[in-house]
Design a protein around this motif. Structure first.
Motif, PDB file in Angstrom:
ATOM      1  N   ASN A 101      36.228  29.247 -52.505  1.00 56.97           N
ATOM      2  CA  ASN A 101      34.977  29.637 -51.866  1.00 56.97           C
ATOM      3  C   ASN A 101      33.831  28.809 -52.450  1.00 56.97           C
ATOM      4  O   ASN A 101      33.600  28.840 -53.654  1.00 56.97           O
ATOM      5  CB  ASN A 101      34.756  31.132 -52.135  1.00 56.97           C
TER       6      ASN A 101
ATOM      7  N   ASP B 162      31.595  30.251 -55.039  1.00 57.31           N
ATOM      8  CA  ASP B 162      32.167  30.589 -56.341  1.00 57.31           C
ATOM      9  C   ASP B 162      32.129  29.407 -57.295  1.00 57.31           C
ATOM     10  O   ASP B 162      32.298  29.571 -58.511  1.00 57.31           O
ATOM     11  CB  ASP B 162      33.602  31.107 -56.174  1.00 57.31           C
TER      12      ASP B 162
ATOM     13  N   LEU C  81      34.767  35.806 -61.085  1.00 51.85           N
ATOM     14  CA  LEU C  81      35.581  36.222 -59.941  1.00 51.85           C
ATOM     15  C   LEU C  81      35.515  35.162 -58.863  1.00 51.85           C
ATOM     16  O   LEU C  81      34.429  34.798 -58.411  1.00 51.85           O
ATOM     17  CB  LEU C  81      35.068  37.557 -59.385  1.00 51.85           C
ATOM     18  N   ILE C  82      36.680  34.669 -58.475  1.00 52.55           N
ATOM     19  CA  ILE C  82      36.704  33.603 -57.481  1.00 52.55           C
ATOM     20  C   ILE C  82      37.703  33.942 -56.392  1.00 52.55           C
ATOM     21  O   ILE C  82      38.656  34.680 -56.604  1.00 52.55           O
ATOM     22  CB  ILE C  82      37.047  32.237 -58.130  1.00 52.55           C
ATOM     23  N   LYS C  83      37.468  33.393 -55.213  1.00 54.40           N
ATOM     24  CA  LYS C  83      38.334  33.720 -54.076  1.00 54.40           C
ATOM     25  C   LYS C  83      38.716  32.450 -53.328  1.00 54.40           C
ATOM     26  O   LYS C  83      37.903  31.537 -53.201  1.00 54.40           O
ATOM     27  CB  LYS C  83      37.592  34.675 -53.128  1.00 54.40           C
TER      28      LYS C  83
ATOM     29  N   THR D 186      29.824  38.810 -47.113  1.00 51.95           N
ATOM     30  CA  THR D 186      29.082  40.060 -47.198  1.00 51.95           C
ATOM     31  C   THR D 186      28.157  40.134 -48.404  1.00 51.95           C
ATOM     32  O   THR D 186      27.197  40.880 -48.387  1.00 51.95           O
ATOM     33  CB  THR D 186      30.034  41.274 -47.288  1.00 51.95           C
ATOM     34  N   ALA D 187      28.487  39.438 -49.468  1.00 53.73           N
ATOM     35  CA  ALA D 187      27.740  39.546 -50.727  1.00 53.73           C
ATOM     36  C   ALA D 187      27.786  40.969 -51.293  1.00 53.73           C
ATOM     37  O   ALA D 187      26.885  41.392 -52.003  1.00 53.73           O
ATOM     38  CB  ALA D 187      26.294  39.076 -50.559  1.00 53.73           C
ATOM     39  N   GLN D 188      28.821  41.715 -50.941  1.00 49.03           N
ATOM     40  CA  GLN D 188      28.894  43.112 -51.368  1.00 49.03           C
ATOM     41  C   GLN D 188      29.850  43.348 -52.533  1.00 49.03           C
ATOM     42  O   GLN D 188      29.663  44.302 -53.291  1.00 49.03           O
ATOM     43  CB  GLN D 188      29.336  43.984 -50.180  1.00 49.03           C
ATOM     44  N   VAL D 189      30.870  42.519 -52.633  1.00 50.12           N
ATOM     45  CA  VAL D 189      31.922  42.806 -53.600  1.00 50.12           C
ATOM     46  C   VAL D 189      31.365  42.857 -55.036  1.00 50.12           C
ATOM     47  O   VAL D 189      31.693  43.771 -55.789  1.00 50.12           O
ATOM     48  CB  VAL D 189      33.091  41.800 -53.469  1.00 50.12           C
TER      49      VAL D 189
ATOM     50  N   CYS E 172      29.937  36.482 -60.445  1.00 51.82           N
ATOM     51  CA  CYS E 172      30.515  36.426 -59.108  1.00 51.82           C
ATOM     52  C   CYS E 172      29.759  35.378 -58.309  1.00 51.82           C
ATOM     53  O   CYS E 172      28.610  35.067 -58.621  1.00 51.82           O
ATOM     54  CB  CYS E 172      30.342  37.751 -58.363  1.00 51.82           C
ATOM     55  N   GLY E 173      30.395  34.902 -57.247  1.00 53.57           N
ATOM     56  CA  GLY E 173      29.657  34.074 -56.299  1.00 53.57           C
ATOM     57  C   GLY E 173      28.690  34.974 -55.539  1.00 53.57           C
ATOM     58  O   GLY E 173      28.801  36.194 -55.550  1.00 53.57           O
TER      59      GLY E 173
ATOM     60  N   GLN F  87      28.378  35.092 -52.237  1.00 49.50           N
ATOM     61  CA  GLN F  87      29.129  35.654 -51.116  1.00 49.50           C
ATOM     62  C   GLN F  87      30.306  34.751 -50.832  1.00 49.50           C
ATOM     63  O   GLN F  87      30.397  33.662 -51.398  1.00 49.50           O
ATOM     64  CB  GLN F  87      28.243  35.806 -49.889  1.00 49.50           C
ATOM     65  N   THR F  88      31.206  35.206 -49.957  1.00 48.58           N
ATOM     66  CA  THR F  88      32.311  34.339 -49.567  1.00 48.58           C
ATOM     67  C   THR F  88      32.016  33.771 -48.189  1.00 48.58           C
ATOM     68  O   THR F  88      31.174  34.308 -47.461  1.00 48.58           O
ATOM     69  CB  THR F  88      33.626  35.138 -49.508  1.00 48.58           C
TER      70      THR F  88
ATOM     71  N   ILE G 145      39.382  35.413 -62.358  1.00 50.81           N
ATOM     72  CA  ILE G 145      40.140  36.492 -61.728  1.00 50.81           C
ATOM     73  C   ILE G 145      40.078  36.325 -60.220  1.00 50.81           C
ATOM     74  O   ILE G 145      39.006  36.087 -59.664  1.00 50.81           O
ATOM     75  CB  ILE G 145      39.522  37.865 -62.100  1.00 50.81           C
ATOM     76  N   THR G 146      41.226  36.439 -59.573  1.00 51.75           N
ATOM     77  CA  THR G 146      41.213  36.400 -58.115  1.00 51.75           C
ATOM     78  C   THR G 146      42.173  37.429 -57.553  1.00 51.75           C
ATOM     79  O   THR G 146      43.118  37.847 -58.213  1.00 51.75           O
ATOM     80  CB  THR G 146      41.555  34.993 -57.573  1.00 51.75           C
ATOM     81  N   MET G 147      41.903  37.820 -56.325  1.00 49.12           N
ATOM     82  CA  MET G 147      42.809  38.701 -55.604  1.00 49.12           C
ATOM     83  C   MET G 147      43.121  38.005 -54.292  1.00 49.12           C
ATOM     84  O   MET G 147      42.211  37.526 -53.617  1.00 49.12           O
ATOM     85  CB  MET G 147      42.096  40.034 -55.360  1.00 49.12           C
TER      86      MET G 147
END
Ligand SMILES: Cc1cc2nc3c(=O)[nH]c(=O)nc-3n(C[C@H](O)[C@H](O)[C@H](O)COP(=O)(O)OP(=O)(O)OC[C@H]3O[C@@H](n4cnc5c(N)ncnc54)[C@H](O)[C@@H]3O)c2cc1C
Ligand SMILES: Nc1ncnc2c1ncn2[C@@H]1O[C@H](COP(=O)(O)O)[C@@H](O)[C@H]1O
Lengths: 372, 277
Positions: free
Chosen positions: B39, B42, B10-12, B129-132, B120-121, B123-124, B63-65
């Motif tokens: 990010n 990521d 997962l990347i942003k 947040t490091a929550q996703v 996942c990374g 955090q962004t 995957i990104t959103m």
């Protein structure tokens, strides 16, 4: 034509007004962040007219609840079990979710430390209960909030007792106040080393409630093979009273030998570093201070050859006394350090060390005595 | 050989804060003007995914959103050797907080199908947040390891080293599992020549591109719009304040003999409170 703004209806989201802190311990020692959370948690509970509780999980920890009560907890929920000896996501998640699911009304606020464990666990709990969670807060408060945004009309209203979760954003150039009063518990993780614990009162009385543990087969999908605590000779940077930090201005990895010599002149000291010197491999990652490293709040921080980029600053700007040594007077570090010397660190630090060895300081009278 | 078939990463795309462009005077970001980048955290997740493929096999799906422009980072990922990219882009996702983001990404993952590992990374740099990652793991009922800086795969397990305060833990988890990768993991390697050539090729033909980059919206993945975007977010940013520069109070010594500057500093600050006696 003017229209009177309709008064928003007051909305009280159901809760039992309890503030719960999820405590952390290692080998039977309560982590400092837990006591800090009890300090701020007490303040929030008082403002809500509610009570403060602490959850503590581990093995052989029967002596901890009385200490948590001394630091402000009214109730301690205790899970003392061999299976919970070390932190693990799934078992800890299960115990806490079971505990909260058993409450007739949800707690108002749930706080965790912004530690590697707290940040691992908090999002799981928040996602399970589909409630809001704010990461890495530096301030918390209680206050009202008027929601007027028509995009979600069902939320319109005045919410009297919201958790204000305040945190830096965009590398600390902005401070954001984040809230989510629509659902309880309102959750936050809080950066260690920022809130102050209360003065302990060992005569305080409180309740201790044992948590029923009911782990399921799917909670055993992971196991801890080994826990390694680094037996560093010195103190860790987050605990040190004095941090001597080096940046790219050192020019070479051997520069840290000079910093170690300087660190040796102080009690309870440790070596910090900027990301740039970690990236080039002059010193291991565990020394990195900043947004992507550790947050430190020592009594004294000496930054040597560090420019003071925002990402570094956010990890150390709460230090009591910041000294900067840098040859560039325009370096951003001089914008927020308390004292600075402009010059070559390879001339200044040796002189520093010489003087520190020469000087004897009389603490009572705060006077310098030169030794012969 | 352990049977790894599908690796998701997962990347942003985030605003590049080191560039001045697009940073408003009040400190907020004008996302249309700001320079964009993958990010930085990521990159470690990508490296972990590509490392897994190289050593244990499988196909890597990125995957990104985000807004349509976020396709850029999928192309970048393809250049590094990722096999296929998915982007979830939908106006109804605007102002999603971490819970809503994790819900939408969970629906994307369900839509794409089976996986062995999700990286996942940590955090962004914008959400920070490091929550996703853990929130996706919760939706998928997965075991997770956060702050990973090393791992290996044995049979149907992944053995990871995660950073904890004062040390580290080695954890063994059965696959499938979700991992967030710390920035003390190996940095992302250079783009591969093959990947770079392929992306050059894709850029010349929309039809070819659509084989490697899949656009999705909320309807495609069967997501409930009420759980997305502002409406699906239990938190909102009620207010932002610019943090004022503390500056101006630093007592600076310069241009004098080193000895004089040092002695002056020592006598006029509380440094000596901390020295060893
Ligand atoms: C997403 C992200 C996260 C980041 N996270 C962090 C983080 O956690 N921590 C962190 O530190 N950085 C972080 N950074 C990097 C940060 O932006 C800076 O690049 C970094 O802090 C710079 O390190 P530095 O000050 O050592 O090096 P430089 O910026 O190169 O500064 C070196 C300084 O040394 C001075 N100097 C040179 N020679 C001498 C000499 N002989 N005597 C005295 N002074 C000298 C120079 O004048 C200069 O000011 C992050 C960046 C990004 C994009
Ligand atoms: N919009 C997004 N698209 C894809 N992945 C994301 C997105 N937001 C967050 N993530 C993943 O979750 C990690 C943690 O993000 P955050 O919780 O925003 O700090 C990131 O490093 C990504 O791997």
């Amino acid at each position: 034509m003017s229209e009177l703004k309709p008064t928003l209806k007051e909305i009280i989201t159901p809760s039992n007004k309890e503030v719960i802190v999820i405590g952390e311990q290692i080998n039977g020692e309560i982590k400092p962040v837990t006591l800090e959370l009890l300090g701020i948690g007490k303040d929030l509970a008082n403002k809500l007219n509610g009570k403060l509780s602490c959850v503590i999980l581990g093995y052989n920890i029967h002596s901890l609840p009385s200490k948590l009560i001394a630091y402000g907890a009214d109730t301690v929920y205790l899970a003392d079990n061999k299976l919970l000896e070390n932190y693990q996501t799934l078992p800890y998640r299960r115990v806490i979710i079971d505990l909260l699911s058993g409450f007739p009304l949800p707690p108002h606020i749930l706080l965790l430390g912004s530690t590697t464990c707290g940040r691992d666990l908090a999002p799981r709990i928040a996602a399970y209960f589909e409630t809001g969670l704010t990461a890495d807060c530096t301030e918390l408060d209680i206050g009202p909030y008027e929601h007027t945004n028509k995009i979600d009309p069902e939320k319109l209203g005045l919410y009297p007792n919201c958790l204000y979760a305040i945190r830096p954003s965009f590398g600390e150039s902005l401070k954001a106040r984040i809230l989510g009063p629509w659902k309880n518990p309102q959750m936050a993780t809080v950066r260690p080393g920022i809130m102050l614990p209360l003065k302990p009162d060992f005569n305080r009385k409180g309740n201790i409630e044992n948590i029923m543990i009911n782990l399921k087969p799917e909670d055993y999908r992971s196991e801890i093979l080994e826990v390694i605590y680094e037996v560093s000779k010195g103190v860790s940077i987050t605990e040190a009273d004095v941090v001597i930090a080096g940046g790219f201005g050192l020019g070479k990895s051997e520069g840290f030998d000079l910093l170690r010599e300087l660190a040796n002149c102080f009690n309870h000291s440790a070596i910090g570093a900027s990301r740039k010197v970690v990236d080039v491999g002059w010193i291991p990652y565990k020394h990195q201070v900043g947004q992507t490293g550790k947050t430190v709040r020592p009594k004294l921080y000496i930054a040597c050859g560090i420019s003071g980029a925002i990402q570094h600053r956010v990890g150390m700007n709460k230090s009591n006394l910041i000294i900067a040594i840098n040859k560039d007077i325009d370096a951003p570090i001089f914008k927020f350090a308390h004292h600075g010397i402009v010059g070559d660190l390879y001339q200044i630090i040796p002189e520093f060390i010489t003087q520190l060895k020469l000087i004897k300081y009389n603490k009572e009278d705060k006077i310098l005595v030169k030794q012969d | 050989m352990a049977g790894i078939n599908n690796i998701f990463v997962l990347i942003k795309q985030v605003p590049d804060q080191s560039a001045k462009a697009g940073i408003n005077p009040d400190g907020t970001i004008d996302r249309a003007k700001a320079k964009r980048m993958l990010n930085p955290f990521d990159r470690y997740a990508l490296q972990a995914a590509l490392h897994t493929k190289k050593h244990y096999g499988g196909k890597v799906t990125a995957i990104t959103m985000g807004p349509p422009a976020a396709v850029e980072i999928l192309l970048e990922a393809l250049e590094h050797g990722v096999d296929i990219g998915y982007i979830l882009s939908d106006k109804r996702l605007a102002a999603s907080d971490t819970l809503a983001t994790a819900y939408a990404l969970y629906k994307v993952i369900k839509h794409i199908g089976d996986f062995d590992l999700i990286f996942c990374g940590l955090q962004t740099t914008d959400g920070d947040t490091a929550q996703v990652g853990p929130q996706i793991a919760e939706r998928l009922e997965l075991s997770q390891a956060t702050y990973c800086e090393d791992f290996r795969i044995e049979e149907s397990s992944i053995i990871t080293k995660r950073v904890i305060e004062g040390g580290s833990q080695w954890i063994k988890m059965t696959i499938p599992a979700l991992i967030t990768v710390a920035n003390s993991y190996h940095p992302l390697e250079y783009k591969s020549l093959r990947g770079a050539r392929m992306v050059q090729h894709l850029l010349r033909s929309e039809e070819e591109k659509s084989k490697y980059i899949k656009f999705l919206n909320l309807d495609d993945i069967g997501a409930d719009p009420i759980k997305c975007g502002l409406r699906g977010s239990p938190t909102i940013v009620a207010r932002t304040d610019k943090v004022s520069e503390i500056g101006g109070s630093c007592l600076i010594r310069k241009g004098e003999p080193v000895n004089k500057m040092v002695v002056d500093l020592l006598s006029n600050s509380n440094i000596l409170e901390h020295i060893k006696q």
